[in-house]
Design an enzyme around this catalytic site. Sequence first.
Site, PDB file in Angstrom:
ATOM      1  N   GLU A 136       0.848  -1.205   0.000  1.00 13.94           N
ATOM      2  CA  GLU A 136       0.000   0.000   0.000  1.00 13.94           C
ATOM      3  C   GLU A 136       0.882   1.253   0.000  1.00 13.94           C
ATOM      4  O   GLU A 136       0.663   2.182   0.788  1.00 13.94           O
ATOM      5  CB  GLU A 136      -0.938  -0.004   1.213  1.00 13.94           C
TER       6      GLU A 136
ATOM      7  N   GLU B 215      -6.591  -7.693  -0.645  1.00 10.87           N
ATOM      8  CA  GLU B 215      -6.996  -7.741   0.761  1.00 10.87           C
ATOM      9  C   GLU B 215      -8.499  -7.488   0.828  1.00 10.87           C
ATOM     10  O   GLU B 215      -8.943  -6.334   0.841  1.00 10.87           O
ATOM     11  CB  GLU B 215      -6.257  -6.682   1.599  1.00 10.87           C
TER      12      GLU B 215
END
Length: 626
Positions: A180, A260
């Site tokens: 991320e 995710e």
Amino acid sequence: MYAAWFLFFVASSSANWVSSKRSFAIDYKNNCFRKDGQPFQYISGSIHYSRIPRFYWKDRLLKMYMTGLNAIQVYVPWNFHETVEGVRDFAGDRDLEHFLDLANQTGLSVILRPGPYICAEWEMGGLPAWLLQRSNIVLRSSDTDFLQAVTNWFAVFLPKMKPWLYVNGGNIISIQVENEYGSYFACDYNYMRHLQTVLRFYLGKDVVLFTTDGNTDKEMTCGTLGGLYATVDFGTGDNITEAFDRQRQFEPLGPLVNSEYYAGWLDHWGDEHAVVDAQKVSKGLAEMLSMGANVNMYMFEGGTNFGYWNGADHDTKFSPVVTSYDYDAPLSEAGDPTEKLLAIRDVIKMFKAVPLGPMPPATPKFAYGYVTLKKVGNISSLLDRLSAGPVQSKYPLTFEDLKQFYGYILYQTTLPRDLAEPTLLISPTNGVRDRAYVSVNGVFQGLLERDTVLVMNVTGRQGDILDVLVENMGRVNFGRHINDYKGLLGNLILGQDVLSDWKMYPLDIDGAIAGGWPHVVDLPDQANGPSFGPAFYMGTLQPTGVAWDTFLKMTDWTKGQVWINGVNLGRYWPTRGPQQTLYVPGPLLSTALPNNITVLELEGAPAHLRVLFMDRPLLNAAANES
Ligand SMILES: *[C@@H]1O[C@H](CO)[C@@H](O)[C@H](O)[C@H]1NC(C)=O
Ligand SMILES: *[C@@H]1O[C@H](CO)[C@@H](O)[C@H](O)[C@H]1NC(C)=O
Ligand SMILES: *[C@@H]1O[C@H](CO)[C@@H](O)[C@H](O)[C@H]1NC(C)=O
Ligand SMILES: *[C@@H]1O[C@H](CO)[C@@H](O)[C@H](O)[C@H]1NC(C)=O
Ligand SMILES: *[C@@H]1O[C@H](CO)[C@@H](O)[C@H](O)[C@H]1NC(C)=O
């Protein structure tokens, strides 16, 4: 070069040859992955070997396989393997290759996420705290010191992974670069390019490398890079069509991937217990699978933040993660199948055959009952046993300066004048990281807490000993505050005086306990009565013939840390909640010898000095306290 390429082309066009060659690749024509030439859609779950005792790895992997998963996604916490700079540990609970081997035997492919930053609600997002010894280091950027440290680590770590790549006979199908990265302020493409170069150097030019980012334009813009396949992450609250549309803006062709998909969520101390509805999880999963998307459920098996490994968030204020990483995941903290797991398996059954045979059952649990502890002594009286001696300095030094990165350090000085009236002890710069337990001549006075309690009262006389025990509650793992130094980061002021001339005792509590300290037989019986301030307590759970999983409830205790047979189970803090019990894996317990329980209580122990071993967890104070 041309001739070699031509031969390869001819060879790989032959059908026989193709089917025998192991390959894993992105098919940009048909918007899918291809494994050995066949379309491959992964239905994966996250599991962290660092949060599960090695003894249980196989059990958890088998349960994931029996749910119908064909892959697992695994973070590698750099700081778990290189806690001390230059010393790399891959043994026991850190034996990643053994974990990969078990997954391979179970029939699970692996999506590896080696960071170097991983977030994961793990201490400092997986980065080793010794990096902070280089002052002004810009973590997660092309800062020279940071790149050098990463390169040194990868030079040791990546060659270990190379034989585990799918093309080399292992089960690693793809590798995530960073984590991320678009959520981080630096937005440094040179850093991402460097990681790409190092990964390709050690793992080869063909391995599938990808990035994962939250699905906003800013995150996708800063987190993606040409040559790395861009994937997104999102939970049940997001609109699936819109989220994958965002991925399509950055990857017009290729497989859809949610790296995710949040099947649960984490807890912080003092927050409400997080729950993610199983029906919503199932519905979203069904929708994504019907689109042909690849999905990884985060977490599928959460596990436990043993020892000091929990991370912390710092949005408006410092907010450490609880010890349990149950995560309301399909497999519980103790590895038990839940209703959510069965619902997910029912969804998967609509798309593919799941393995025949029963789901392995929950591991047995046992309520060993009450154990009464004895007080070993307050921490100020035990420094000879716990510390190699103080470091002296006019003004306080940090944990990083003192080269003790985790746990507790005692800061000691004397009162500069008589304080007959309650006098304010202040941390003017909010520099207590993260909690300070203050005593005068061994008598507890109160505490200071980062972002929350910046003043307290002290009384005493000139020359009295002032002990400030500072607890590192876990380094920030997300956002711009990850340079999270610990200890006393600024001066403390007492009345009008800046406190100075400190003696700082680094405390090797874990080393002392692992070495057999303290011996319960040596302890005298003590008068009952509540006890305040940081102190150690000790007792034994008699061998009972079974070594089953159990849950430790610290009823009426306040806040502290527990060890059983030398293993650090993590922090308890029932007064803040929501977590009320600590998971005790059965294999820790001895069936033949008395089991040693050691407690460091920081604030106040109850008169009864009892702890309770139960056969079920209590992770939500509000729901379970009745
Ligand atoms: C992984 O499992 C496959 C299939 O059982 C086996 O052929 C292969 O040798 C294993 N790989 C490693 C690295 O153990
Ligand atoms: C998701 O977004 C799309 C496009 O904006 C819209 O058509 C659809 O109704 C939304 N779905 C849900 C469940 O809100
Ligand atoms: C702490 O321990 C020392 C040494 O045993 C003792 O003198 C002192 O009274 C203790 N303090 C408290 C508050 O129990
Ligand atoms: C400190 O003591 C004074 C006098 O008793 C009291 O007014 C004040 O509220 C106390 N402050 C704190 C932070 O406890
Ligand atoms: C508990 O501690 C005692 C004394 O240090 C030691 O002899 C014993 O082996 C320990 N028990 C276990 C299960 O490790």
